[in-house]
Design a protein around this motif. Structure first.
Motif, PDB file in Angstrom:
ATOM      1  N   THR A   1      24.535  26.199 -47.420  1.00 57.40           N
ATOM      2  CA  THR A   1      25.014  25.207 -48.386  1.00 57.40           C
ATOM      3  C   THR A   1      24.176  23.934 -48.461  1.00 57.40           C
TER       4      THR A   1
ATOM      5  N   HIS B   1      35.364  20.137 -50.906  1.00 50.45           N
ATOM      6  CA  HIS B   1      34.056  20.009 -50.266  1.00 50.45           C
ATOM      7  C   HIS B   1      34.161  19.063 -49.071  1.00 50.45           C
TER       8      HIS B   1
ATOM      9  N   SER C   1      21.250  21.256 -49.109  1.00 48.61           N
ATOM     10  CA  SER C   1      20.093  21.061 -49.980  1.00 48.61           C
ATOM     11  C   SER C   1      18.893  20.657 -49.122  1.00 48.61           C
TER      12      SER C   1
ATOM     13  N   ASP D   1      24.774  29.761 -40.692  1.00 55.07           N
ATOM     14  CA  ASP D   1      25.127  29.999 -42.090  1.00 55.07           C
ATOM     15  C   ASP D   1      26.345  30.922 -42.141  1.00 55.07           C
TER      16      ASP D   1
ATOM     17  N   GLN E   1      28.736  32.922 -44.053  1.00 57.71           N
ATOM     18  CA  GLN E   1      28.646  33.522 -45.384  1.00 57.71           C
ATOM     19  C   GLN E   1      30.035  33.945 -45.868  1.00 57.71           C
TER      20      GLN E   1
ATOM     21  N   LYS F   1      33.195  28.232 -51.722  1.00 55.89           N
ATOM     22  CA  LYS F   1      32.707  29.401 -52.457  1.00 55.89           C
ATOM     23  C   LYS F   1      31.468  29.916 -51.740  1.00 55.89           C
ATOM     24  N   TYR F   2      31.059  31.136 -52.081  1.00 54.43           N
ATOM     25  CA  TYR F   2      29.862  31.681 -51.451  1.00 54.43           C
ATOM     26  C   TYR F   2      28.622  30.975 -51.990  1.00 54.43           C
ATOM     27  N   LYS F   3      27.810  30.509 -51.059  1.00 59.37           N
ATOM     28  CA  LYS F   3      26.535  29.890 -51.418  1.00 59.37           C
ATOM     29  C   LYS F   3      25.644  30.006 -50.197  1.00 59.37           C
ATOM     30  N   LYS F   4      24.548  30.709 -50.342  1.00 57.26           N
ATOM     31  CA  LYS F   4      23.692  30.953 -49.175  1.00 57.26           C
ATOM     32  C   LYS F   4      23.174  29.643 -48.602  1.00 57.26           C
TER      33      LYS F   4
END
Length: 246
Positions: free
Chosen positions: A218, A99, A220, A172, A174, A213-216
């Motif tokens: 990222t 990360h 928060s 974003d 993807q 990893k895939y995360k629409k």
């Protein structure tokens, strides 16, 4: 006679105060390299909830740089070249392997307010062309293409500060499969980029975040709020440094 003198003195007082107020008016000044450095967001202001600050860097140039945006498109947009430039960078330590998150500030200073506003108007007009879905190539440290994915870019109006609107660009990236070997995290990271204009300067702040990893999108909600707050801080730092009593 004394009464007449007192009346004249009373009438003269507002005029004297007005003259003093006029002499104390504030105007934007051109910052030298030390002034630009002072205006940048410092390591000590790095939000601790993003992680411990790593690898802080500050670069100041007395030569101009063109504002550039939408790196995840095949063709970036470029604005009018500034007369001087400042850059601040800080990475934040992450607890999870693979990360990554960083903060960057770019300060583009122009010779005067009129040229800064012209550059701003040009940049706002160009920014809309970033919107949409685009093919995105992921590269390694040597610039070689090691993967391909899709990026969705949105552009929207940001907060108003000192009477000027800002705009926010979200990129974003993807990622739908495991990252290829050698991929550079920064080249495949989601980005929140916030642009503002004040005085003689255009200021961009951005947060970049990568998760393997895939995360629409990222980020928060708290991190999005942090990105906006950091933008307001950066513009305020420039405003307080460049607006002087003359």
């Amino acid at each position: 006679m004394r009464r007449a003198i007192a009346v004249l003195a009373a009438l003269a007082l507002p005029l004297a105060l007005a003259t003093q107020a006029s002499a104390a008016e504030k105007e934007y000044v051109t910052l030298n390299t030390e002034g630009i450095k002072q205006a940048l967001v410092k390591k000590s202001w790095g939000p601790p909830w993003l992680g411990k600050v790593l690898n802080p860097e500050v670069i100041v140039k007395d030569t101009g740089v063109k504002p550039e945006e939408c790196f995840t498109r095949d063709k970036t947009i470029k604005g009018f070249k500034s007369s001087s430039y400042g850059y601040s960078f800080m990475e934040f330590q992450q607890s999870k392997e693979g990360h990554y998150i960083d903060f960057q500030e770019h300060l583009y200073q122009y010779p005067d307010g009129e040229q800064a506003f012209d550059a701003w108007t040009d940049l706002v007009a160009k920014a809309k062309s970033c919107e949409g879905s685009h093919k995105h190539y992921i590269r390694d440290a040597n610039g070689n293409v090691v993967g391909e994915t899709k990026v969705v870019i949105t552009v929207r109006e940001g907060p108003v500060q000192y009477g000027m609107t800002s705009f926010i660009i979200n990129e974003d990236v993807q990622i739908i499969e495991e990252m290829p070997d050698g991929a550079v995290y920064q080249d495949s990271a989601d980005e929140i980029s916030i642009w503002s204009q004040n005085g003689f300067a255009i200021i961009e702040t951005e947060l970049n975040k990568f998760v393997p990893k895939y995360k629409k999108f990222t980020f928060s909600d708290a991190q999005i709020s942090t990105a906006i707050t950091m933008s307001l801080l950066a513009t305020q730092r420039y405003h307080l440094t460049a607006l002087k009593t003359v």
